[in-house]
Write an enzyme that holds these catalytic residues in place. Structure first.
Site, mmCIF file in Angstrom:
data_model
loop_
_atom_site.group_PDB
_atom_site.id
_atom_site.type_symbol
_atom_site.label_atom_id
_atom_site.label_comp_id
_atom_site.label_asym_id
_atom_site.label_seq_id
_atom_site.Cartn_x
_atom_site.Cartn_y
_atom_site.Cartn_z
ATOM 1 N N ASP A 174 76.782 41.730 78.821
ATOM 2 C CA ASP A 174 77.441 40.458 78.559
ATOM 3 C C ASP A 174 78.825 40.403 79.224
ATOM 4 O OD1 ASP A 174 76.865 38.085 77.241
ATOM 5 O OD2 ASP A 174 78.243 38.564 75.612
ATOM 6 N N TYR A 223 74.636 53.293 74.317
ATOM 7 C CA TYR A 223 75.874 52.519 74.410
ATOM 8 C C TYR A 223 76.974 53.279 73.665
ATOM 9 C CZ TYR A 223 73.625 48.221 76.140
ATOM 10 O OH TYR A 223 72.972 47.287 76.898
#
Lengths: 269, 269
Positions: free
Chosen positions: B61, B122
């Protein structure tokens, strides 16, 4: 029989300051650009009409960062109205995000951030991999060549102690009168591709950290033999040592006051 | 008796990519701004006249960083002239410093960076101190409130396993058909004021990492009790869970292919 009115002594403050040096001409403004000092003085002027001058423990160079620079200023007692616990918050509200006051405290009447300092710790980051880590591009020096850490640590050990560091400082024109300093820590740690140099001593000459790190890195890829460090120190000539590491990898980590810091190890011999 | 001329199959490449997401609209360009994908495609076009399309493992994003995104592209065999060991260097020479190709390698003929991925890691950084560290302002979320790490770790443990993570993903308009994912790691480590969240799983929904980190941080300062995590998972409704942590703290750390990564721990129950 009223006593003569006396002006109360000014109130003195100690600030602990962190900044990203990327956008600044160091602590003190040069002919062009902005210095962190004047930036914080601008913020102080919003709360103290006397526009106090700020004196820092160190004059970091263009592009060098700080996480623990100490500075002091004084204001007339009448201007001291903010509660001390709100002072850092207030100053930060008038500063850009790349400069932060971490702590603000009352300081003893004669406290001098620069002259009372008994030692300083600098840290330097090197990214040692063929390709640079883009998240560290403003905070580390990219060294793509393989480095021999054993050799670098042996060289670093030779720098620890009380030496004339003339060979590791950049010439600023005027001849240097006293270049004797004590370096009591010069460690190198590795975590993956990230090397961290930790340098601690009683004082650092102009660009001395960067001269030391540059020379150690060059030793690590074979440009100098380990023993060359001895010759460099003995010759007292900047041309004898290696390159200056770039500013962006350097952080003024901490300034010590009072007793020698706990990590002090008396140099041998 | 010459054999009919056949076009040889295209040559396929796998790139491992790192970028600082601060300046980008994520991996894929949105209506405005620049995506990292089109930036690298522009660099590839300088070396491959067929202007290959690049397909990434993940669509990060706006503002999210990456240190190990994987992408693939293919070119006609006739265009493959650069030695493979020079390919990353060549592409990097045509990219800005905040985007780097860490490795370029030949890939199997049918390799698909997105569909062949068996897991992803992540990492999320939080700076937990009253004042932000200016050197981390682009790479960590500033949380000034004291956080109870014990409570946060207990909550994180409840998220590990195979669950419907609908409550932790942002709604992008279209109804979500399958929101079941396996999270096999959700660790939180502390080093001074720096908290690092490590999330590993077989797939992550839109903004799922940020929803999880935001909720865990809010649990850490008492906004939710630990048990609320169970209710959030059960209700399958985004309104039940906590806030999204900001993009700047998130890094796509690694993409796994082939066998399950070694850190896989089978969830209990």
């Amino acid at each position: 029989m009223s006593a003569p009115r006396q002006t109360p002594p000014p109130v003195r403050f100690k600030l602990t300051i962190a900044y990203d040096g990327t956008a600044y001409q160091g602590w003190q403004a040069q002919r062009v650009g902005t210095g962190v000092q004047e930036l914080i003085e601008g913020a102080l002027a919003k709360f103290f009409p006397s526009r106090p001058r700020l004196t820092g423990s160190s004059r970091t160079d263009t592009g060098v960062h700080a996480l623990g620079l100490v500075a002091q200023f004084a204001v007339p007692r009448a201007e001291f109205r903010l509660p001390i616990r709100k002072l850092a918050l207030a100053i930060n509200s008038a500063l850009p995000a790349d400069v932060r006051v971490l702590r603000a405290a009352r300081a003893p009447r004669h406290f001098q951030a620069r002259f009372d300092a008994t030692g300083k710790q600098y840290r330097y980051q090197v990214w040692n991999s063929p390709t640079m880590n883009p998240l560290l591009r403003a905070y580390a020096w990219h060294v793509p060549q393989p480095l021999d850490l054993t050799v670098m640590r042996a060289a670093a050990k030779m720098l620890v102690g009380r030496h004339d560091f003339r060979s590791f400082t950049a010439n600023r024109g005027a001849p240097l009168e006293d270049a004797v300093r004590t370096l009591w820590r010069c460690d190198i740690t590795r975590r993956g591709a990230l090397l961290t140099f930790v340098l601690e001593g009683d004082g650092f000459l102009y660009k001395m950290c960067r001269g030391i790190v540059g020379t150690l890195v060059q030793t690590g890829y074979g440009r100098f033999p380990v023993d060359a460090i001895k010759t460099m120190l003995a010759r007292k000539n900047r041309c004898m040592a290696g390159m200056n590491a770039p500013a962006r990898g350097l952080v003024l980590w901490r300034v010590f006051y009072g007793r020698r810091p706990p990590s002090f190890r008396r140099p041998k011999g």
